[in-house]
Design an enzyme around this catalytic site. Structure first.
Site, PDB file in Angstrom:
ATOM      1  N   GLU A  83       0.865  -1.272  -0.088  1.00  0.00           N
ATOM      2  CA  GLU A  83      -0.072   0.029   0.156  1.00  0.00           C
ATOM      3  C   GLU A  83       0.872   1.280   0.253  1.00  0.00           C
ATOM      4  OE1 GLU A  83      -2.709  -1.974   3.529  1.00  0.00           O
ATOM      5  OE2 GLU A  83      -1.765  -0.055   3.862  1.00  0.00           O
ATOM      6  N   CYS A 316      -0.910   1.627   8.477  1.00  0.00           N
ATOM      7  CA  CYS A 316      -0.043   0.663   7.995  1.00  0.00           C
ATOM      8  C   CYS A 316      -0.768  -0.848   7.729  1.00  0.00           C
ATOM      9  CB  CYS A 316       1.026   0.700   8.915  1.00  0.00           C
ATOM     10  SG  CYS A 316       2.698   0.292   8.317  1.00  0.00           S
TER      11      CYS A 316
HETATM   12  N1  SAH Z   1       8.713   0.203  10.238  1.00  0.00           N
HETATM   13  C1  SAH Z   1       9.062   1.456  10.233  1.00  0.00           C
HETATM   14  C2  SAH Z   1       7.945   2.178   9.324  1.00  0.00           C
HETATM   15  C3  SAH Z   1       6.727   1.824   9.010  1.00  0.00           C
HETATM   16  S1  SAH Z   1       5.545   1.926  10.406  1.00  0.00           S
HETATM   17  C4  SAH Z   1       8.600   2.101  11.683  1.00  0.00           C
HETATM   18  O1  SAH Z   1       8.338   1.265  12.580  1.00  0.00           O
HETATM   19  O2  SAH Z   1       8.627   3.334  11.971  1.00  0.00           O
HETATM   20  C5  SAH Z   1       5.156   3.521  10.457  1.00  0.00           C
HETATM   21  C6  SAH Z   1       4.714   4.136  11.597  1.00  0.00           C
HETATM   22  O3  SAH Z   1       3.392   3.771  11.922  1.00  0.00           O
HETATM   23  C7  SAH Z   1       5.531   3.547  12.736  1.00  0.00           C
HETATM   24  O4  SAH Z   1       5.578   4.616  13.670  1.00  0.00           O
HETATM   25  C8  SAH Z   1       4.337   2.543  13.660  1.00  0.00           C
HETATM   26  O5  SAH Z   1       4.764   2.194  14.711  1.00  0.00           O
HETATM   27  C9  SAH Z   1       3.174   3.350  13.041  1.00  0.00           C
HETATM   28  N2  SAH Z   1       1.918   2.463  13.146  1.00  0.00           N
HETATM   29  C10 SAH Z   1       1.675   1.074  13.034  1.00  0.00           C
HETATM   30  N3  SAH Z   1       0.491   0.607  13.028  1.00  0.00           N
HETATM   31  C11 SAH Z   1      -0.383   1.612  13.472  1.00  0.00           C
HETATM   32  C12 SAH Z   1      -1.648   1.803  13.892  1.00  0.00           C
HETATM   33  N4  SAH Z   1      -2.477   1.180  13.905  1.00  0.00           N
HETATM   34  N5  SAH Z   1      -2.066   3.349  14.301  1.00  0.00           N
HETATM   35  C13 SAH Z   1      -0.838   4.223  14.240  1.00  0.00           C
HETATM   36  N6  SAH Z   1       0.387   3.991  13.746  1.00  0.00           N
HETATM   37  C14 SAH Z   1       0.743   2.801  13.497  1.00  0.00           C
END
Ligand code: SAH
Length: 333
Positions: A83, A316
């Site tokens: 996505e 995500c």
């Molecule tokens: N792996 C990397 C980048 C991808 S995730 C990282 O961890 O930064 C991007 C961001 O979205 C991260 O801060 C992650 O913790 C957050 N994230 C994941 N699931 C989420 C959700 N359901 N609601 C809000 N943020 C979320």
């Protein structure tokens, strides 16, 4: 299968031409043509490239749109899906791109990690998320954040090539200050101390005890390491902090966080959790506001992230997970 043209960094394309006894300056003509849509390719160069390269391999199969955001689901050449989310800010369009199919980091609250990593994306698969989104919308994208599915630094070389490719002055010329790499913090991060693009680290907790419960990666790269990395940089680092009801959102956690980052060159991005069915909830608006106020009163720079496309399943991995569910339903009616 041939190499994809969008996998080619500028020096690699120069080398491609030199190795064939051609003038390496043709790389500039090709970059201008495919990225800037300026100039033209001679029939001969066109035939050469067609014989040696693929030009596609990513297809938009779903688009959900609301006023401020557009979410794309892409199908890759092998049938896997990833996505990207376009967010319309006052200052322009930002695209959040995926870097892997699935993710191995296993964060407890994240839908992308619920399924393991299937494979890394190649640079062209990241470049094409950007080009296809621009083409579909007929709009320019000014900023790129590597915050979609995957851990960018677990796909280090491909992500570095992607940044080189989109940043090259003969191509898309994306300025480093308009590119943000988001990472949960893996040891590879230490190699990026002097990188000129922005870095956002998923901190998500004020202490190791809470962070270890949420993020297995804390065993190899804990809060002390994150803070020492952040302090060692000249540039300001963003620390992301998902707000999870009853887990990390108390006033006490806010004070602990304020102490942790006091005097450090960073700012805190508070992210109200997007609920996904993994057993975590978003705190109420008052709780978020109280947490935020404590940070601000302690002199910490913080923002509450503007909400984009909650109704689009913008978090995500959510759209991809939804499609996987539909497929299973179709197979087991
Ligand atoms: N792996 C990397 C980048 C991808 S995730 C990282 O961890 O930064 C991007 C961001 O979205 C991260 O801060 C992650 O913790 C957050 N994230 C994941 N699931 C989420 C959700 N359901 N609601 C809000 N943020 C979320």
């Amino acid at each position: 299968m041939n190499m994809n043209i969008y996998n080619m960094t500028f020096p690699a394309l120069e080398a491609y031409f030199s190795e064939r006894g051609e003038n390496s300056a043709k790389a500039k003509i090709v970059y201008n043509y495919i990225y800037k849509k300026i100039g033209a390719l001679s029939e001969r160069v066109c035939q050469m490239l067609k014989a040696d390269f693929e030009f596609d391999g990513v297809r938009i199969i779903r688009k959900n749109e609301c006023a401020e955001a557009v979410k794309f689901l892409f199908e890759l050449h092998d049938g896997n899906t990833v996505e990207a989310v376009l967010m319309r800010h006052d200052y322009g369009n930002a695209l959040c791109v995926s870097t892997q199919v699935g993710c191995n980091m296993g964060c407890a609250f994240c839908q992308s990690g619920a399924a393991k990593k299937v494979r890394d994306l190649q640079p062209f698969e990241m470049v094409l998320q950007l080009l296809k989104a621009e083409e579909e919308l007929g709009e320019r994208i000014n900023r790129v954040t590597l915050m979609g599915i995957g851990e960018p630094l677990d796909n280090f070389n491909n992500v570095m090539d992607f940044i080189d490719i989109i940043g090259h002055r003969h191509g898309l010329s994306a300025a480093p200050r308009h590119i943000t790499v988001s990472t949960c913090g893996v040891p590879k991060l230490d190699e990026l101390r002097d990188i000129s693009c922005n870095i956002a680290i998923s901190l998500h907790a004020p202490n190791n005890e809470i962070r270890s419960r949420l993020m297995p990666v804390n065993k190899s790269y804990n809060i002390e390491k994150i803070m020492s990395f952040t302090k060692s940089r000249k540039k300001k680092t963003t620390l992301e902090y998902i707000m999870l009801d009853g887990v990390n959102d108390s006033d006490e956690s806010a004070r602990e966080l304020a102490n942790l980052v006091h005097g450090v060159n960073c700012y805190i991005n508070l992210i109200p959790y997007n609920e996904t069915g993994l057993g975590f909830a978003r705190p109420g608006a008052e709780r978020i506001s109280s947490f935020y106020s404590i940070l601000i009163q302690s002199g910490i720079r913080a923002v509450v992230r503007k909400e984009f496309g909650g109704e689009l399943k913008a978090a995500c991995g959510q759209l991809r997970a939804e499609r996987a569910e539909e497929k299973t339903e179709r197979m087991n009616p």
